[in-house]
Every structure is written in structure tokens, then in C-alpha cells.
Design a protein around this motif. Sequence first.
Motif, PDB file in Angstrom:
ATOM      1  N   GLN A 135     -43.157  14.819 -68.858  1.00 18.99           N
ATOM      2  CA  GLN A 135     -41.980  15.624 -69.175  1.00 18.99           C
ATOM      3  C   GLN A 135     -41.685  15.472 -70.672  1.00 18.99           C
ATOM      4  OE1 GLN A 135     -41.985  13.173 -66.714  1.00 18.99           O
ATOM      5  NE2 GLN A 135     -42.574  14.708 -65.207  1.00 18.99           N
ATOM      6  N   TYR A 136     -41.130  16.505 -71.284  1.00 14.17           N
ATOM      7  CA  TYR A 136     -40.861  16.381 -72.718  1.00 14.17           C
ATOM      8  C   TYR A 136     -39.754  15.370 -72.970  1.00 14.17           C
ATOM      9  CZ  TYR A 136     -37.060  19.887 -72.168  1.00 14.17           C
ATOM     10  OH  TYR A 136     -35.938  20.562 -71.795  1.00 14.17           O
ATOM     11  N   TYR A 165     -33.658  14.229 -64.478  1.00 12.42           N
ATOM     12  CA  TYR A 165     -34.300  13.203 -65.296  1.00 12.42           C
ATOM     13  C   TYR A 165     -35.460  12.634 -64.480  1.00 12.42           C
ATOM     14  CZ  TYR A 165     -34.755   9.396 -68.633  1.00 12.42           C
ATOM     15  OH  TYR A 165     -35.239   8.537 -69.583  1.00 12.42           O
ATOM     16  N   PRO A 166     -36.609  12.374 -65.117  1.00 13.10           N
ATOM     17  CA  PRO A 166     -37.751  11.904 -64.319  1.00 13.10           C
ATOM     18  C   PRO A 166     -37.623  10.458 -63.842  1.00 13.10           C
ATOM     19  CG  PRO A 166     -38.337  11.996 -66.655  1.00 13.10           C
ATOM     20  CD  PRO A 166     -36.963  12.576 -66.525  1.00 13.10           C
ATOM     21  N   HIS A 212     -34.724   0.743 -67.377  1.00 15.91           N
ATOM     22  CA  HIS A 212     -35.048   1.895 -68.221  1.00 15.91           C
ATOM     23  C   HIS A 212     -33.987   2.071 -69.316  1.00 15.91           C
ATOM     24  CE1 HIS A 212     -37.130   5.365 -69.385  1.00 15.91           C
ATOM     25  NE2 HIS A 212     -36.572   6.276 -68.604  1.00 15.91           N
ATOM     26  N   THR A 235     -44.327   9.209 -65.969  1.00 16.43           N
ATOM     27  CA  THR A 235     -43.916  10.140 -64.914  1.00 16.43           C
ATOM     28  C   THR A 235     -44.629  11.488 -65.049  1.00 16.43           C
ATOM     29  OG1 THR A 235     -41.976  10.633 -66.256  1.00 16.43           O
ATOM     30  CG2 THR A 235     -41.669   9.109 -64.434  1.00 16.43           C
ATOM     31  N   SER A 236     -45.742  11.482 -65.734  1.00 14.05           N
ATOM     32  CA  SER A 236     -46.694  12.592 -65.796  1.00 14.05           C
ATOM     33  C   SER A 236     -46.292  13.755 -66.696  1.00 14.05           C
ATOM     34  CB  SER A 236     -47.105  13.081 -64.403  1.00 14.05           C
ATOM     35  OG  SER A 236     -46.056  13.774 -63.790  1.00 14.05           O
ATOM     36  N   THR A 276     -44.847  19.269 -68.844  1.00  6.58           N
ATOM     37  CA  THR A 276     -44.673  19.787 -67.484  1.00  6.58           C
ATOM     38  C   THR A 276     -43.310  20.460 -67.341  1.00  6.58           C
ATOM     39  OG1 THR A 276     -43.903  17.624 -66.761  1.00  6.58           O
ATOM     40  CG2 THR A 276     -46.207  18.137 -66.357  1.00  6.58           C
ATOM     41  N   THR A 277     -42.313  19.989 -68.101  1.00  3.75           N
ATOM     42  CA  THR A 277     -40.990  20.615 -68.030  1.00  3.75           C
ATOM     43  C   THR A 277     -40.794  21.694 -69.094  1.00  3.75           C
ATOM     44  OG1 THR A 277     -40.258  18.623 -69.179  1.00  3.75           O
ATOM     45  CG2 THR A 277     -39.684  18.809 -66.853  1.00  3.75           C
ATOM     46  N   ILE A 287     -38.609   0.459 -69.329  1.00  5.93           N
ATOM     47  CA  ILE A 287     -39.470   1.104 -68.330  1.00  5.93           C
ATOM     48  C   ILE A 287     -40.274   2.210 -69.000  1.00  5.93           C
ATOM     49  CG2 ILE A 287     -39.493   2.541 -66.231  1.00  5.93           C
ATOM     50  CD1 ILE A 287     -38.703  -0.286 -65.551  1.00  5.93           C
ATOM     51  N   ALA A 292     -34.158   8.355 -75.569  1.00  6.72           N
ATOM     52  CA  ALA A 292     -33.369   9.191 -74.644  1.00  6.72           C
ATOM     53  C   ALA A 292     -32.354   8.318 -73.910  1.00  6.72           C
ATOM     54  CB  ALA A 292     -34.284   9.907 -73.662  1.00  6.72           C
ATOM     55  N   ILE A 293     -32.812   7.727 -72.833  1.00  9.29           N
ATOM     56  CA  ILE A 293     -31.871   6.969 -71.981  1.00  9.29           C
ATOM     57  C   ILE A 293     -31.308   5.757 -72.721  1.00  9.29           C
ATOM     58  CG2 ILE A 293     -33.665   5.598 -70.836  1.00  9.29           C
ATOM     59  CD1 ILE A 293     -32.097   6.073 -68.184  1.00  9.29           C
ATOM     60  N   GLY A 324     -39.233   7.895 -74.590  1.00  7.79           N
ATOM     61  CA  GLY A 324     -38.273   8.207 -73.532  1.00  7.79           C
ATOM     62  C   GLY A 324     -37.278   7.069 -73.371  1.00  7.79           C
ATOM     63  N   GLN A 338     -39.914  18.469 -61.493  1.00 11.04           N
ATOM     64  CA  GLN A 338     -40.961  18.991 -62.379  1.00 11.04           C
ATOM     65  C   GLN A 338     -41.500  20.311 -61.837  1.00 11.04           C
ATOM     66  OE1 GLN A 338     -44.065  16.175 -63.669  1.00 11.04           O
ATOM     67  NE2 GLN A 338     -45.464  17.745 -62.928  1.00 11.04           N
ATOM     68  N   THR A 388     -39.998  12.388 -59.465  1.00 12.00           N
ATOM     69  CA  THR A 388     -40.252  13.291 -60.588  1.00 12.00           C
ATOM     70  C   THR A 388     -40.808  14.662 -60.220  1.00 12.00           C
ATOM     71  OG1 THR A 388     -40.722  11.356 -61.913  1.00 12.00           O
ATOM     72  CG2 THR A 388     -41.407  13.470 -62.823  1.00 12.00           C
ATOM     73  N   SER A 408     -38.975  22.902 -62.299  1.00  8.36           N
ATOM     74  CA  SER A 408     -38.882  23.397 -63.683  1.00  8.36           C
ATOM     75  C   SER A 408     -39.922  24.498 -63.940  1.00  8.36           C
ATOM     76  CB  SER A 408     -39.031  22.258 -64.688  1.00  8.36           C
ATOM     77  OG  SER A 408     -40.374  21.828 -64.782  1.00  8.36           O
ATOM     78  N   THR A 459     -40.164   7.987 -60.958  1.00  7.03           N
ATOM     79  CA  THR A 459     -41.100   7.867 -59.843  1.00  7.03           C
ATOM     80  C   THR A 459     -40.345   7.359 -58.610  1.00  7.03           C
ATOM     81  OG1 THR A 459     -42.812   7.261 -61.434  1.00  7.03           O
ATOM     82  CG2 THR A 459     -43.248   6.713 -59.117  1.00  7.03           C
ATOM     83  N   GLU A 465     -30.682  13.046 -70.685  1.00 10.96           N
ATOM     84  CA  GLU A 465     -31.312  11.834 -71.205  1.00 10.96           C
ATOM     85  C   GLU A 465     -31.152  10.632 -70.278  1.00 10.96           C
ATOM     86  OE1 GLU A 465     -28.503  13.119 -72.371  1.00 10.96           O
ATOM     87  OE2 GLU A 465     -27.317  11.396 -71.754  1.00 10.96           O
ATOM     88  N   SER A 466     -30.535  10.837 -69.109  1.00 12.55           N
ATOM     89  CA  SER A 466     -30.495   9.759 -68.114  1.00 12.55           C
ATOM     90  C   SER A 466     -29.940  10.332 -66.815  1.00 12.55           C
ATOM     91  CB  SER A 466     -29.597   8.606 -68.563  1.00 12.55           C
ATOM     92  OG  SER A 466     -28.229   8.952 -68.395  1.00 12.55           O
ATOM     93  N   TYR A 520     -42.972  11.680 -71.853  1.00 10.42           N
ATOM     94  CA  TYR A 520     -42.806  10.732 -70.756  1.00 10.42           C
ATOM     95  C   TYR A 520     -44.162  10.642 -70.055  1.00 10.42           C
ATOM     96  CZ  TYR A 520     -37.645  10.726 -70.944  1.00 10.42           C
ATOM     97  OH  TYR A 520     -36.336  10.576 -71.309  1.00 10.42           O
TER      98      TYR A 520
END
Lengths: 271, 391
Positions: free
Chosen positions: A130-131, B27-28, A68, A127-128, A142-143, A49, A98-99, A94, B37, B33, B40, B30, B56-57, A124
Amino acid sequence: MAVEDYLRMEKLPHIWCPGCGHGIVMGAITRAIEKNGWDKNKVVVVSGIGCSSRAPGYMDFDTLHTLHGRAIPFAAGVKMANPELHVIVITGDGDGAAIGGNHLIHACRRNVGLNIVLLNNSIYGMTSGQYSPLTPEGALATTSPYGNIDPAFDLCNLAMGSGANFVARGTAYHIHKLIDYISQGFENPGFSFIEAISQCPTNFGRRNKQRTGLEMMKWQRDNSVDFKKAQTMSAEELKGKFITGIFCDREDKEYTEKYRQLVEQFQEGSN
Amino acid sequence: MKRVALTGNEAVSLAMKQINPDVVAAYPITPQTEIVQMFSQYVADGQVDTEFITVESEHSAMSASIGASASGARAMTATSANGLALMWEVMYIAASSRLPIIMPVVNRALSAPINIHCDHSDAMGARDSGWIQLFSENSQEAYDNVIQAIRIAESANVLLPVMVNLDGFIISHAVENIDVLDDEKVQDFIGSYTADYSLLDKDNPITFGPLALQDYYFEAKRQQVEAMKYAHKAIPEVAREYEKLTGRGYGYFTPYRMEDAEVVIIGLGSTMGTAQVAVDELRKEGNKVGLLKLRVFRPFPKEELARMLAGIPVVGVMDRADTFSGNGGPLFADLNTVLYGGEERPELYNFIYGLGGRDINVSNLMEIYRYLLNARDGQTLNRVNYFGVRE
């Protein structure tokens, strides 16, 4: 190459933003497949994802769009069931670091014959902004509106250290080199990991003084150092740069091959 | 109190800021998010005292929330769809460990095929996890539910996590004028939280979640059932206090034009706002139709619903999720159970609708009411109907 041979034309135009590097990398993957002369009916493309994971939707192969972070286990299942297939995973920073980071290191360790192209746009994007674990320290997201304090992974080092046969890093700017890396990695029967530095002007560049895709690609040009040249440079000279090239191309035995041999050995023994 | 134009996500994020939780792990995904955000940004600007943990998840987001809550902190997270599904095993631990974690869930369809739009399959997948589940019709309700959730979760003898549901995009991304409280009012309402048991209480060391096999596991589960009964009592008590503060009343459900209704629709979320318009239109034509908007799905308000629905000839149950039991959606199943054997039992018909964000508008709801009115008049209607699908 005729693009029509490799893309689902009815799915275009794609959804990636203007200036995004992902289309360039997707193009490089299809060109590498063509260069290797693979039968497209023997190619499976798997994704998780995120923005990068949208690519298999456009690619005219057997494709699997999954969960994801989980593209690698899905792909490992495909490869174990039918080792004849060329199994490609398209993932992002991401999704893959990450995940899905755990799956990445274990697939490297086992040296499963998968071909991973990880599109690293440092954020990321979908989702607009995020680091991610590959967002550079100090970068705005954004985060992390006042700067990211998390150090980033060096995924190529991680993949090498975890046992991947083939590891390389290229960029969307150095397109011909990137095609070569992908093509060579795909030919290695073991686990291949290619990190493709891509650009996200929408959610990374605009927050980090690189407003357009063009500026970001110039940044790729001006800040990448070839692996061989990097050997001759001091740590001071390499500060703020990133290294591209093929880091390893080993010939350790591939996992499904080892598995086949084990099965054969015991089937023979039982006769 | 002031009136402001906010999206559902902005309203929830603002409520979180006013709650000022000790820990938020996120965690982001849709369409959730934005909530974390924007939160934050509050953290970065020093407007809250929260420790913000980027993980991370979602599995780790819930795990971190559990660690924080077990240490006596007020902990929150938020998610949607597959993020909630990934939390599944940890959600049971939150509930069984009796940790009052608050989680807004921006409802979205579960994969596959991949879909980012609204349905309730995510929340319904977690309906048996032991969480209290509240549903919201609009941004105002989402805001109000999040603030009330703190008090419900932390009520004596309850100590259960609360999931506040709001419909993905329909509520989360649509701007509405809502009334918001002043920060101090929210703080006064929720009060401070001191956990009875905390991992950080070094003088009274405790263990959460130790091995309990045939000897004690069952008792732990049985106590959760009791906790849900206390939640059932706490929910209207908290709502009454909240009404004194805001003038906005909340119950287990909200009846609309039910006084002489012969055909009633019951359901969850934003569609209930649309259904109100359909009721008004049909009432103009002289049809005796009504609406029951359910707010509290877990614990299921069984006696109150049975009383409210007794004697109504026909009830249409709207489910934005399926159970794939072959016998309709989750709300339909629960209502059948509640009404079974009761006196003056209504005829129940199920409508599964809106999966993956398939639109449902006023004329669709009027159509459903007309099917139900015809059923009242003796026409045959399937028990389970899939509305608005190609088949």
C-alpha cells in the motif's frame, strides 16, 4: 568484523525477500556500531512493526520489538531511564512517517539522544504494497493502481525543522557513505535521524518498472545527488533526483542531559 | 445467485463492493489488509461510488468512519488485532453516538509476543465497547454476516455499529466455494439509508458527543442497553428476510446434533466447523454428543442459550482468548452468568485453545469431547483447561 559478533546466527536466514535492501542497511548499522567501538552490552535496538522492524530480531544486542509506530516512545523511555545506553531505533516509512509520525517530530523537538535509522523503501512492504507517506507521486501501489496523488514527505527536512541535531540521507547502494553517516550520527549526543533509501523489488519495484533489486540499486546510484553538488544545481536539474549527505550536525544540548542538570540544580537547591 | 471460489477476505471485499458504502477508511494490517486493498481496486476502477480514505493509523480509520457516519453516510472499515486495539477509545464513541458503522475484523492474536495468527483476543478486548459482534464459521458466513450487518445496524431503534468477525488466515486466506448474490439483490436487500440525524442537515443543526457530566451521561449509556435489546430483536428478523432471499438461515446460534445430546461443545468461529466432524465421528461410536455454534456474541442471547442448554449434563465451552481473571475465558464467564441459578443447570467446563494460531484439528476436538464424556461419567475434570499448550 565477524558477523557472528553482531548477529543472532541461529535466527538466520532472514525473512526479507530476494533483492531487498534491508539486510544491507542492517549490515551498515552493525558496521557503524563496530566503527564507533561501542560496547555491545551498552546498545539497545528498538523497532516497531513492518519489514524494517524485523531487523532487531537478527541483531545480537538487547532488543525490543514493540508496536506499530511506537518504537520512538519506547526508546525514549529506555534512554530516559538509562542515559548511558546507546539507543537505536530501526523503523520504516509506514512505521516512522505515518502511524508514528507524531512521535518522530516530538522526539526531534526535544532532541532526545536517540539514533533513528529509517529504512525508506517507499511502500508498506510487509502488507503487500500500500502507498505510504514516502511513496513518490505518480507511483503505483496496490491502493493506488492508477498512480499515487499524495505528495511525499521530505523526512530529512521534517526532522531538521523539528529540531533534530543530526540529519542525513544515504542509500543501500552507497554503502560506505551510509556507514559513515550512521557512524557520525550515532556519535552526536542529540537526536540523530538517518534516512536510508532501501529497495523493495517485491512490492514497489515490480509495480514501477524496476523489476529487480539490482535495477533499483542502479536507480539509487543514478538519481542521488550529493548535498554539496546539489547546491550548485538548478531546480530544473534536480527534478526527479533526491539529495544525499549530511544535512545538519548541530550541537544543541541533548534532552536527558538537560533533564539531569535540572534535577541536579534543584537537588542542590534543596540542600 | 452464483457459486464462486473465494477466500474469506475476497468474500468480504465482494460484499463491501455490493453494499457500495459511501465511505471506507482504511489502514493495512495483516491478515485484514487484502479486504480493503481489493476494495481500493473497486474504487479505482469505478465499480463503487465510495470515497476511499487512506489514513495514517487505525485510530484515524475509526475516527474517519465516525465522521462519515455522523454525516449520514454508510461508513465501513476493517481491521485486525492491534489495529482494533488502537481503535479502542474511538469504538466506544461510535457505539455511544449510535452510528451504524460496519467493520469486518479478521481475528488475530494481540501482541506481545508479536503474532499474526488467529485467536479471538482482539474481538474479546472490544466486547464491552457497545458494538454488536457477529462471528463466522467460514467464508460464506462472513459474506452473509457482512450483508446482514448493514440491516441490523441501521434498524430502527438499534443504530449501533456491527463488528463481523472471521478467523485470521483460517477463513481469511482459505479458498472455499460460496454462493454470492447478484449486486442488485444485495442493493434491494439493504435498501437506501437515510440517517435520522446528520451533520450535513443544515436546517436541523445537531451535535454529536457533547459534554454530558453527572446530568446526562448515564442516560446515554442506559439507552445503549435498550438499543442492544432492539438489536436482539432485529437480528432474527433480518435473518428471516435474508433466508427468503438466499435459503440460508441464521439465528443467534446453530445447533448441531443436539436432539439427545448429553455432552455439548459451544464456541465461536472456524473451530466449530472442525467440531462438526468430531461430532459425526463420535456419534458413529454411539456417543451422545452435540455442538452449539454461537454466531451472536453481543448482544449475548441469554434466554435462548439458557433454554437450549437446560438439562444437558455437560457443556464444554471453547474460548480462543483468555480474560486472565484466573477464572477462564470470556464465553465461559458469560455462560456461567446466564446459567447461574437456572433449573437443570449443566456442568460447565472451559477449554482455552488455539491462542496465537495454535492448530486445533478433529482429533483434538475428539479428545476434548472424551474428557467431557468422562466428566459426565463421574471423572474429575478441571473447570478451566488450557488445551494444546506446553506446561
